[in-house]
Design a protein around this motif. Structure first.
Motif, mmCIF file in Angstrom:
data_model
loop_
_atom_site.group_PDB
_atom_site.id
_atom_site.type_symbol
_atom_site.label_atom_id
_atom_site.label_comp_id
_atom_site.label_asym_id
_atom_site.label_seq_id
_atom_site.Cartn_x
_atom_site.Cartn_y
_atom_site.Cartn_z
ATOM 1 N N HIS A 124 0.843 -1.199 0.000
ATOM 2 C CA HIS A 124 0.000 0.000 0.000
ATOM 3 C C HIS A 124 0.876 1.246 0.000
ATOM 4 O O HIS A 124 2.083 1.192 0.249
ATOM 5 N N SER A 125 0.249 2.371 -0.309
ATOM 6 C CA SER A 125 0.899 3.682 -0.260
ATOM 7 C C SER A 125 0.074 4.604 0.608
ATOM 8 O O SER A 125 -1.132 4.397 0.803
ATOM 9 N N GLU A 126 0.716 5.652 1.150
ATOM 10 C CA GLU A 126 0.048 6.633 1.995
ATOM 11 C C GLU A 126 0.574 8.016 1.651
ATOM 12 O O GLU A 126 1.784 8.267 1.742
ATOM 13 N N VAL A 127 -0.346 8.916 1.251
ATOM 14 C CA VAL A 127 0.043 10.255 0.819
ATOM 15 C C VAL A 127 -0.932 11.261 1.414
ATOM 16 O O VAL A 127 -2.154 11.112 1.273
ATOM 17 N N SER A 128 -0.420 12.286 2.088
ATOM 18 C CA SER A 128 -1.303 13.326 2.591
ATOM 19 C C SER A 128 -1.915 14.086 1.420
ATOM 20 O O SER A 128 -1.263 14.326 0.401
ATOM 21 N N THR A 129 -3.173 14.472 1.558
ATOM 22 C CA THR A 129 -3.892 15.089 0.452
ATOM 23 C C THR A 129 -3.492 16.547 0.254
ATOM 24 O O THR A 129 -2.930 17.186 1.154
ATOM 25 N N ALA A 130 -3.819 17.082 -0.919
ATOM 26 C CA ALA A 130 -3.439 18.457 -1.261
ATOM 27 C C ALA A 130 -4.075 19.471 -0.324
ATOM 28 O O ALA A 130 -3.520 20.545 -0.087
ATOM 29 N N GLY A 131 -5.250 19.153 0.205
ATOM 30 C CA GLY A 131 -5.930 20.087 1.099
ATOM 31 C C GLY A 131 -5.439 20.058 2.528
ATOM 32 O O GLY A 131 -5.885 20.858 3.356
ATOM 33 N N THR A 132 -4.501 19.173 2.839
ATOM 34 C CA THR A 132 -4.003 19.061 4.212
ATOM 35 C C THR A 132 -2.955 20.139 4.490
ATOM 36 O O THR A 132 -1.987 20.271 3.742
ATOM 37 N N THR A 133 -3.159 20.892 5.550
ATOM 38 C CA THR A 133 -2.182 21.904 5.964
ATOM 39 C C THR A 133 -1.398 21.462 7.193
ATOM 40 O O THR A 133 -0.219 21.755 7.324
ATOM 41 N N VAL A 134 -2.075 20.772 8.113
ATOM 42 C CA VAL A 134 -1.437 20.260 9.325
ATOM 43 C C VAL A 134 -1.765 18.782 9.447
ATOM 44 O O VAL A 134 -2.941 18.393 9.468
#
Length: 323
Positions: A124-134
């Motif tokens: 699997h992969s895990e990537v924070s989304t573009a809308g995440t600031t914190v």
């Protein structure tokens, strides 16, 4: 999440004696580990470590944030494999996109459980989304017992509702606590819950005396059975207690995770992202990952999978549990 350390520790765990002395709290301090390289987002790792490798079947705990993703780039963990374990993702803020070799595409959001069963093999992969600031949360692993170590891979999602407590509330994502139970099944008896406490509030919880428990502090100043625990510390309480009293001694709200389970009565070897019964189990999993076998493919990730680090030049040996 992957253990991206270039020299991941080998961990062997065995059951210890079940006769326990009176309750006392062992304090486990976190160590900082960069996720995705020296300039990546730092995580605070409290499990495993030399003092203690497991709490119940909980065998890995990374606590991260609050992380300003404009400075660090957030989370970007390329496709990587898992065997013999389950991953438990729990966020306090931000959002992560999960993709796996089952074809799952899911978002990890605050207060929502994402549980992935690796079993015989998954990637699997895990990537924070573009809308995440914190970005702020924890990544936990659960060791699977031998009878289920090669179970089929799976993915489950659950949104627990808040349960009122004296001086706070709980969200029970695994097991049972405060009259609430998670519908998500586990392969060994487990407890996982987020607890928030008001300033200077105290609450006493009925807990299973057959469980050992861990309290991972996110914010606030907590005492557990009279022992002070600061942010990022993990307090360990051995079996034998039918209650656990948590006090927030700070003048601001506190948040913590309460983890528990029956002592894990099997020896395991844990290296990189694999759990097995022996060095040979780990070596086979590494060979299969390098050869593109067994773990499937993660579609939709922009980049190459993580390569496995080289095995050490010695046989991986389990480490015994503290008595």
């Amino acid at each position: 999440m992957s253990n991206t350390e270039t020299r991941p520790a080998e961990v062997r765990c065995a059951a210890g004696p079940h006769t326990q002395p009176p309750a006392q709290v062992e304090v486990l301090s976190a160590r900082s580990v960069p996720l995705g390289g020296q300039r990546g987002m730092a995580v605070r790792r409290t499990l495993p470590q030399r003092a203690r490798s497991l709490i119940g079947a909980w065998c890995f705990a990374d606590h991260y944030g609050p992380d300003d993703v404009s400075s660090t780039g957030g989370m970007d963990v390329a496709p990587h494999p898992h065997t013999g374990l389950q991953t438990v993702s729990w966020l306090f803020s931000g959002e992560i996109e999960h993709r796996d070799s089952l074809g799952t595409r899911a978002l990890v959001r605050p207060g929502e459980l994402n549980l992935m069963t690796g079993g015989h093999g998954i990637s699997h992969s895990e990537v924070s989304t573009a809308g995440t600031t914190v970005l702020h949360g924890v990544q936990l692993w659960v060791a699977l017992p031998a009878a289920h170590r090669h179970t089929a891979s799976a993915f489950q999602h659950h949104v627990p509702h808040p349960v009122p407590l004296r001086g706070g509330e709980a969200r029970v994502f695994l097991g049972s606590l405060a009259g609430d139970s998670s519908p998500v099944p586990t392969f060994t008896p487990l407890l996982g819950a987020e607890i928030t406490l008001e300033p200077h509030a105290a609450t006493t919880l009925a807990v299973d005396p057959d469980f050992e428990h861990g309290v991972l502090v996110d914010t606030g100043e907590i005492t557990l059975a009279g022992q002070a625990l600061g942010p990022a510390a993990l307090g360990y309480l051995r079996p034998g207690s039918a209650t656990a009293t948590l006090t927030n001694t700070a003048g601001t709200p506190a948040r913590l995770l309460l983890l528990g389970g029956t002592p894990f009565g099997e020896e395991i070897v844990m290296w990189w992202n694999f759990i097995g019964a022996s060095h040979d189990d780990i070596a086979r999993a590494r060979t299969d990952w390098a050869a593109g076998r067994r773990f499937g493919e993660v579609e939709g990730y922009d980049g190459d999978p993580l390569p496995a680090p080289p095995l050490p030049n010695a046989t991986l040996k389990p480490r015994s549990r503290p008595s």
